[in-house]
Design a protein around this motif. Structure first.
Motif, mmCIF file in Angstrom:
data_model
loop_
_atom_site.group_PDB
_atom_site.id
_atom_site.type_symbol
_atom_site.label_atom_id
_atom_site.label_comp_id
_atom_site.label_asym_id
_atom_site.label_seq_id
_atom_site.Cartn_x
_atom_site.Cartn_y
_atom_site.Cartn_z
ATOM 1 N N ARG A 150 41.311 100.442 71.485
ATOM 2 C CA ARG A 150 41.936 100.019 70.227
ATOM 3 C C ARG A 150 43.174 100.846 69.923
ATOM 4 N NH1 ARG A 150 41.776 102.249 65.726
ATOM 5 N NH2 ARG A 150 39.931 103.505 66.154
ATOM 6 N N ILE A 151 43.082 102.151 70.132
ATOM 7 C CA ILE A 151 44.224 103.048 69.894
ATOM 8 C C ILE A 151 45.371 102.714 70.846
ATOM 9 C CG2 ILE A 151 44.968 105.461 70.146
ATOM 10 C CD1 ILE A 151 42.170 106.228 68.995
ATOM 11 N N GLU A 152 45.035 102.425 72.085
ATOM 12 C CA GLU A 152 46.059 102.041 73.068
ATOM 13 C C GLU A 152 46.842 100.825 72.588
ATOM 14 O OE1 GLU A 152 46.429 100.199 77.585
ATOM 15 O OE2 GLU A 152 44.452 100.561 76.741
ATOM 16 N N ALA A 153 46.131 99.857 72.024
ATOM 17 C CA ALA A 153 46.784 98.623 71.566
ATOM 18 C C ALA A 153 47.764 98.894 70.425
ATOM 19 C CB ALA A 153 45.722 97.610 71.124
ATOM 20 N N LEU B 126 37.998 111.716 79.803
ATOM 21 C CA LEU B 126 38.306 110.304 79.936
ATOM 22 C C LEU B 126 39.813 110.128 80.082
ATOM 23 C CD1 LEU B 126 36.982 107.494 79.841
ATOM 24 C CD2 LEU B 126 37.214 107.558 77.360
ATOM 25 N N ILE B 127 40.209 109.429 81.137
ATOM 26 C CA ILE B 127 41.620 109.152 81.417
ATOM 27 C C ILE B 127 41.808 107.648 81.301
ATOM 28 C CG2 ILE B 127 43.449 109.253 83.151
ATOM 29 C CD1 ILE B 127 41.792 111.600 84.429
ATOM 30 N N ARG B 128 42.623 107.219 80.356
ATOM 31 C CA ARG B 128 42.867 105.786 80.121
ATOM 32 C C ARG B 128 44.300 105.452 80.487
ATOM 33 N NH1 ARG B 128 40.495 101.014 78.986
ATOM 34 N NH2 ARG B 128 41.974 99.582 78.105
ATOM 35 N N LEU B 129 44.492 104.692 81.580
ATOM 36 C CA LEU B 129 45.826 104.270 81.975
ATOM 37 C C LEU B 129 46.325 103.202 81.003
ATOM 38 C CD1 LEU B 129 44.730 105.678 84.552
ATOM 39 C CD2 LEU B 129 46.323 104.235 85.790
ATOM 40 N N LEU B 130 47.550 103.364 80.531
ATOM 41 C CA LEU B 130 48.102 102.465 79.517
ATOM 42 C C LEU B 130 48.823 101.301 80.174
ATOM 43 C CD1 LEU B 130 49.402 105.109 76.966
ATOM 44 C CD2 LEU B 130 47.150 104.058 77.136
ATOM 45 N N LYS B 131 48.681 100.141 79.557
ATOM 46 C CA LYS B 131 49.242 98.924 80.142
ATOM 47 C C LYS B 131 50.188 98.186 79.212
ATOM 48 C CE LYS B 131 45.131 98.218 82.936
ATOM 49 N NZ LYS B 131 44.473 99.420 82.500
ATOM 50 N N MET C 249 52.157 99.109 64.407
ATOM 51 C CA MET C 249 52.315 99.857 65.628
ATOM 52 C C MET C 249 52.450 101.343 65.310
ATOM 53 S SD MET C 249 52.055 98.036 68.169
ATOM 54 C CE MET C 249 52.188 96.443 68.861
ATOM 55 N N ALA C 250 51.851 102.169 66.145
ATOM 56 C CA ALA C 250 51.799 103.603 65.887
ATOM 57 C C ALA C 250 52.606 104.371 66.928
ATOM 58 C CB ALA C 250 50.343 104.064 65.911
ATOM 59 N N ASN C 251 53.174 105.501 66.486
ATOM 60 C CA ASN C 251 53.909 106.354 67.416
ATOM 61 C C ASN C 251 52.949 107.347 68.073
ATOM 62 O OD1 ASN C 251 53.444 108.452 65.607
ATOM 63 N ND2 ASN C 251 55.490 108.376 64.743
ATOM 64 N N THR C 252 53.479 108.170 68.959
ATOM 65 C CA THR C 252 52.657 109.112 69.722
ATOM 66 C C THR C 252 51.869 110.042 68.813
ATOM 67 O OG1 THR C 252 54.222 109.047 71.558
ATOM 68 C CG2 THR C 252 52.723 110.933 71.470
ATOM 69 N N GLU C 253 52.522 110.637 67.841
ATOM 70 C CA GLU C 253 51.853 111.588 66.946
ATOM 71 C C GLU C 253 50.699 110.937 66.192
ATOM 72 O OE1 GLU C 253 52.900 114.288 63.012
ATOM 73 O OE2 GLU C 253 54.533 113.636 64.320
ATOM 74 N N THR C 254 50.914 109.735 65.702
ATOM 75 C CA THR C 254 49.874 109.021 64.960
ATOM 76 C C THR C 254 48.688 108.694 65.857
ATOM 77 O OG1 THR C 254 51.563 108.062 63.520
ATOM 78 C CG2 THR C 254 49.419 106.981 63.539
ATOM 79 N N VAL C 255 48.983 108.248 67.073
ATOM 80 C CA VAL C 255 47.920 107.904 68.023
ATOM 81 C C VAL C 255 47.088 109.130 68.379
ATOM 82 C CG1 VAL C 255 47.556 107.242 70.437
ATOM 83 C CG2 VAL C 255 48.987 105.845 68.965
ATOM 84 N N LEU C 256 47.747 110.268 68.620
ATOM 85 C CA LEU C 256 47.015 111.492 68.950
ATOM 86 C C LEU C 256 46.133 111.931 67.780
ATOM 87 C CD1 LEU C 256 49.793 113.493 70.842
ATOM 88 C CD2 LEU C 256 47.878 112.221 71.837
ATOM 89 N N LYS C 257 46.660 111.848 66.564
ATOM 90 C CA LYS C 257 45.863 112.215 65.381
ATOM 91 C C LYS C 257 44.677 111.290 65.213
ATOM 92 C CE LYS C 257 49.452 114.433 62.632
ATOM 93 N NZ LYS C 257 50.340 114.314 61.468
ATOM 94 N N GLU C 258 44.902 109.999 65.428
ATOM 95 C CA GLU C 258 43.818 109.039 65.288
ATOM 96 C C GLU C 258 42.708 109.293 66.313
ATOM 97 O OE1 GLU C 258 43.085 104.223 65.114
ATOM 98 O OE2 GLU C 258 45.131 105.013 64.943
ATOM 99 N N ALA C 259 43.096 109.602 67.553
ATOM 100 C CA ALA C 259 42.095 109.900 68.587
ATOM 101 C C ALA C 259 41.345 111.183 68.244
ATOM 102 C CB ALA C 259 42.765 110.018 69.955
ATOM 103 N N MET C 260 42.068 112.183 67.796
ATOM 104 C CA MET C 260 41.459 113.485 67.507
ATOM 105 C C MET C 260 40.469 113.408 66.346
ATOM 106 S SD MET C 260 41.699 116.507 68.802
ATOM 107 C CE MET C 260 40.686 117.894 68.362
#
Length: 124
Positions: A117-120, A83-88, A1-12
């Motif tokens: 995938r990043i959302e998950a 792109l706006i992805r609502l998180l669930k 599981m990834a935190n906010t910073e990791t997820v943002l870096k991965e998307a970027m």
């Protein structure tokens, strides 16, 4: 599981053509984290503006009596995709990931797939 910073870096870095990414709380309109952007793409302003977009769509769905969930919202500009992805996931109610992409460099279908995938992986 990834935190906010990791997820943002991965998307970027992991989604081709990404100009900026933000994790946004659409109940307040505040960006919980941003990466990228610049003078031509203020992610804080984009977070607040896209909050209005999400709220409007949710309201419209309620008025129409639609009992479905929004996966994502796409805004196509001349040179960019937004792109706006609502998180669930657990602990993500009221949040969305916002991704700005360079239209010439991005593959929209692949970006949507990678964002899912990043959302998950996100854990708050």
């Amino acid at each position: 599981m990834a935190n906010t910073e990791t997820v943002l870096k991965e998307a970027m870095t992991g989604i081709e053509g990404t100009l900026g990414v933000a994790l946004v709380d659409y109940t307040s309109g505040m960006a919980l984290g941003t990466l990228g952007g610049g003078k031509d793409l203020d992610l804080t302003v984009a977070a607040a503006g896209n909050t209005d977009v999400v709220r409007a769509k949710v309201r419209t769905m309620e008025h129409l009596g639609l009992k479905d969930e929004i996966e994502d919202i796409l805004i196509t500009l001349g040179g960019q995709y937004h792109l706006i992805r609502l998180l669930k996931g657990r602990g993500t109610n009221g949040l969305f990931l916002y991704l700005a992409l360079d239209k010439a460099r991005a593959n929209l279908a692949m970006a949507r797939h990678q964002l899912r995938r990043i959302e998950a992986e996100l854990e708050l």
